[in-house]
Design an enzyme around this catalytic site. Structure first.
Site, short mmCIF file in Angstrom:
data_model
loop_
_atom_site.label_atom_id
_atom_site.label_comp_id
_atom_site.label_asym_id
_atom_site.label_seq_id
_atom_site.Cartn_x
_atom_site.Cartn_y
_atom_site.Cartn_z
CB ALA A 15 48.00 37.34 38.64
CD GLU A 41 50.94 28.23 40.01
OE1 GLU A 41 49.95 28.43 40.73
OE2 GLU A 41 51.37 29.09 39.22
CG HIS A 70 50.87 32.70 48.19
ND1 HIS A 70 52.14 32.19 48.28
CD2 HIS A 70 50.47 32.49 46.91
CE1 HIS A 70 52.50 31.70 47.10
NE2 HIS A 70 51.50 31.86 46.25
NE ARG A 120 48.52 29.05 46.55
CZ ARG A 120 48.13 29.90 45.65
NH1 ARG A 120 47.16 30.74 45.93
NH2 ARG A 120 48.69 29.93 44.47
CG HIS A 150 47.34 35.01 47.85
ND1 HIS A 150 48.10 35.93 47.18
CD2 HIS A 150 47.00 34.07 46.92
CE1 HIS A 150 48.24 35.57 45.92
NE2 HIS A 150 47.57 34.46 45.73
NE ARG A 173 42.79 31.26 44.75
CZ ARG A 173 43.91 31.68 44.14
NH1 ARG A 173 44.08 31.47 42.84
NH2 ARG A 173 44.84 32.32 44.80
P1 FAD Z 1 40.69 42.63 40.84
O1 FAD Z 1 41.64 42.26 39.79
O2 FAD Z 1 41.24 42.81 42.20
O3 FAD Z 1 39.96 43.97 40.41
C1 FAD Z 1 39.10 44.64 41.32
C2 FAD Z 1 38.79 46.00 40.76
O4 FAD Z 1 37.76 46.62 41.50
C3 FAD Z 1 39.96 46.97 40.80
O5 FAD Z 1 39.96 47.69 39.59
C4 FAD Z 1 39.62 47.89 41.95
O6 FAD Z 1 40.19 49.17 41.87
C5 FAD Z 1 38.12 47.95 41.81
N1 FAD Z 1 37.38 48.33 43.01
C6 FAD Z 1 37.40 47.73 44.23
N2 FAD Z 1 36.56 48.35 45.06
C7 FAD Z 1 35.99 49.36 44.37
C8 FAD Z 1 35.06 50.38 44.69
N3 FAD Z 1 34.52 50.52 45.91
N4 FAD Z 1 34.71 51.27 43.72
C9 FAD Z 1 35.25 51.20 42.48
N5 FAD Z 1 36.15 50.27 42.13
C10 FAD Z 1 36.51 49.36 43.06
N6 FAD Z 1 45.25 34.13 40.73
C11 FAD Z 1 45.52 33.23 39.77
O7 FAD Z 1 44.61 32.56 39.27
N7 FAD Z 1 46.80 33.08 39.32
C12 FAD Z 1 47.85 33.78 39.81
O8 FAD Z 1 48.97 33.62 39.36
C13 FAD Z 1 47.60 34.71 40.85
N8 FAD Z 1 48.60 35.42 41.41
C14 FAD Z 1 48.31 36.40 42.31
C15 FAD Z 1 49.34 37.18 42.82
C16 FAD Z 1 49.05 38.23 43.68
C17 FAD Z 1 50.18 39.09 44.21
C18 FAD Z 1 47.71 38.48 44.07
C19 FAD Z 1 47.37 39.60 45.01
C20 FAD Z 1 46.69 37.66 43.61
C21 FAD Z 1 46.98 36.61 42.74
N9 FAD Z 1 45.96 35.78 42.23
C22 FAD Z 1 46.25 34.87 41.26
C23 FAD Z 1 44.56 36.05 42.55
C24 FAD Z 1 43.94 36.83 41.39
O9 FAD Z 1 44.88 37.76 40.90
C25 FAD Z 1 42.70 37.57 41.80
O10 FAD Z 1 41.84 36.74 42.51
C26 FAD Z 1 41.97 38.06 40.55
O11 FAD Z 1 42.85 38.83 39.79
C27 FAD Z 1 40.74 38.84 40.93
O12 FAD Z 1 40.25 39.51 39.79
P2 FAD Z 1 38.99 40.46 39.96
O13 FAD Z 1 38.68 40.96 38.62
O14 FAD Z 1 37.94 39.72 40.70
O15 FAD Z 1 39.48 41.61 40.94
C1 SIN Z 2 51.26 32.32 42.68
O1 SIN Z 2 51.80 32.68 41.65
O2 SIN Z 2 51.80 31.60 43.53
C2 SIN Z 2 49.88 32.77 42.94
C3 SIN Z 2 48.97 31.88 42.23
C4 SIN Z 2 47.58 32.02 42.74
O3 SIN Z 2 47.30 32.79 43.65
O4 SIN Z 2 46.75 31.30 42.20
#
Ligand code: FAD
Ligand code: SIN
Length: 522
Positions: free
Chosen positions: A45, A113, A241, A288, A349, A384
């Protein structure tokens, strides 16, 4: 192996780790994660986490922006809950050690943003996620009740189906007793029995060719829950994105944060002309879905593979100070963002839909909770708002922990669950069957179920998916399980759910845009 734990957490992103930290004082916690603990969408993120911190911002303004972005499908009660609890969750992250950037006056440096009417995004330079995950892993590693099982892959949820009961979508009281996990180092399937299970497996960006998501994002949690007959909702709303770095051959695509547009970056055509005024009065900072569709249209008009983001008018030292990683990354591929325009292209994204949950993260399956990107709380509706995802994860992981703690003493283990039966399976020697099918799947989704859809494209996608579904089920049933086979199977399940949901939505709304239906905004 057989494990027995009070709280089982699948996934070590922001949602999984916050829940683990909260429930740890009340019992044993096992966090199962398929890669290294820090590997997650959270880690990448950039922009940060949205929250109401100071006037002139108010909860009402953030609520209004979220609902406007969501194109009429947000659950207002959930939106109010998430936003009014935002400040408290941020304070907690800070108390655990997360550092968010401050201005010279000592106040948090809040970024703006797309779709936000105020500056309200807390960030750590342009790698906010890494700072959050660093903080949470440090806390979890020091907690005596938390064990993190790295490089273990959750294959299937355990329900009464594994006791020989036929479970259908109509079965009342489906109950989760834990999960079967694959230990890829030994090729064995372990049984984990748990009183409460939290699904926190993140997104599914890898169902498309081009995505900002790391390879772990293969929709495993939603696919597992769907197979176990949990309710899954809003899967047609896939957020692309608008600005990933156009760098053919690079996988995953490198994100160029929306905060750069909030800082003054301007989208331009291949000829260097501004174009967003044709699509929305908020121009480059429109929500977006609008920006991604506008870019898609401009690319179709020009026949080129990207547009540009122009930051050349911004002060170089401020650019480097706020966006050091983006500056360095672009430089590494020959682009000096203070002198050159950045070639950008939309990339898959975020999944707005997922396992349906209530305000305490409860799913339709007993003792199964979901939080983070794999859940559908109703916060995002059809689109979102930027930086609301980390916030959603924090709020609903916390709320799921409250409910789990309240129930834990009344739940018993189900000791009758049999171990996994892999009798008669053989090693699948031909990896090409997996890799080629994955490419076919990503091709189908990218070409027929992308930013712009139609009835014909969706039907074509479903017809082609059926063949690779049958072929992959056949391999799955006959093979000794590997992570790659399971991930492919999950992605095919996810594609099916997205296509069916898109077919059922007879309108264009938010992130689901169909040439057959006029756009709806409310
Ligand atoms: P994740 O952080 O994806 O964690 C999932 C976990 O589950 C991981 O540890 C993975 O290994 C594990 N897992 C998956 N499947 C299995 C399995 N079968 N068995 C065991 N483990 C498994 N959101 C914002 O609000 N602000 C931002 O600035 C932002 N920037 C982003 C930039 C990028 C490049 C990306 C890709 C996303 C961004 N997002 C942002 C979105 C946000 O990062 C995610 O939606 C959020 O981090 C999701 O968190 P989570 O805990 O749900 O999942
Ligand atoms: C970004 O930094 O543009 C990603 C932010 C988000 O996915 O919410």
């Amino acid at each position: 192996m057989r494990y027995k734990v009070d709280f089982l957490v699948i996934g070590s992103g922001i949602a999984g780790l916050i829940y683990a930290l909260k429930v740890a004082p009340y019992g044993t916690v096992l966090v199962v994660t398929k890669d290294d603990a820090q590997e997650s969408n959270t880690r990448y993120a950039q922009g940060g986490i949205a929250a109401v911190m100071y006037p002139p911002d108010t909860y009402e303004k953030h609520i209004r922006d979220t609902i406007t972005a969501g194109a009429g499908l947000c659950d207002e009660k959930i939106v109010r809950t998430a936003i009014t609890e935002s400040t408290e969750r941020i304070e907690e992250l800070i108390s655990w050690g997360a550092n968010f950037d401050k201005t010279a006056s000592g106040k948090y440096d809040l970024a703006k943003e797309g779709g936000h009417s105020e500056s309200r995004v807390l960030h750590h330079k342009d790698n906010s996620g890494q700072e959050i995950i660093r903080t949470l892993i440090a806390q979890a590693q020091h907690h005596p009740n938390i064990q993190i099982l790295e490089r273990h892959f959750a294959v299937n949820l355990i329900t009464q189906h594994h006791l020989g009961v036929i479970v259908t979508k109509k079965t009342p009281d489906v109950t989760c007793y834990g999960v079967y996990v694959l230990n890829p180092a030994t090729n064995s399937i372990d049984t984990i029995l748990a009183k409460c299970t939290l699904m926190a497996t993140g997104g599914s960006g890898n169902v498309y060719v081009t995505t900002t998501n790391p390879p772990i994002a293969t929709g495993d949690g939603v696919a597992m829950a769907y197979r176990a007959k949990a309710k899954v909702e809003n899967m047609e709303f896939i957020q692309f994105h608008p600005t990933s770095l156009y760098n053919p051959g690079e996988y995953p695509s490198y994100l160029i944060t929306e905060a750069l547009r909030g800082f003054g970056g301007i989208l331009k055509t291949i000829e260097g002309k501004e174009f967003m005024q044709k699509y929305d009065e908020r121009k480059s900072l429109a929500p977006r879905d609008i920006v991604a569709r506008a870019i898609d249209n401009e690319m179709k008009l020009s026949g080129e593979d990207h547009v540009f983001l122009d930051c050349r008018h911004l002060k170089k030292n401020e650019l480097i100070n706020h966006f050091p990683n983006i500056f360095a990354k672009c430089l590494s591929v020959g682009i000096d963002i203070s002198k050159d325009m950045i070639p950008v292209v939309p990339a898959a994204h975020f999944s707005c839909g997922g396992i349906k949950t209530d305000e305490f993260g409860r799913t339709s399956i007993h003792y199964l909770y979901a939080a983070g990107e794999c859940a559908c709380t109703g916060l995002h509706g059809a689109n979102r708002l930027a930086s609301n995802s980390l916030l959603e994860s924090a709020v609903f992981a916390h709320r799921a922990s409250i409910d789990s703690i309240a129930r834990i003493n009344d739940i018993s283990f189900c000791d009758d669950i049999p171990d996994w039966n892999s009798e008669g399976t053989v090693l699948n020697e031909e990896m090409v069957l997996i890799t080629q099918t994955l490419k076919e799947l990503q091709f189908i989704m990218t070409n027929y179920v992308g930013i712009v859809r139609s009835d014909l494209r969706l039907k074509r996608a479903l017809d082609r998916l059926e063949l690779i579904f049958r072929e992959t089920e056949d391999i799955y049933e006959k093979s000794i399980l590997t992570q790659k086979i399971c991930e492919l199977r999950n992605l095919i399940n996810i594609a099916y759910i997205i296509i069916k949901a898109a077919m059922n939505r007879k309108e264009s709304r938010g992130l689901h845009f169909s040439l057959n239906y006029p756009p709806t905004s409310s």
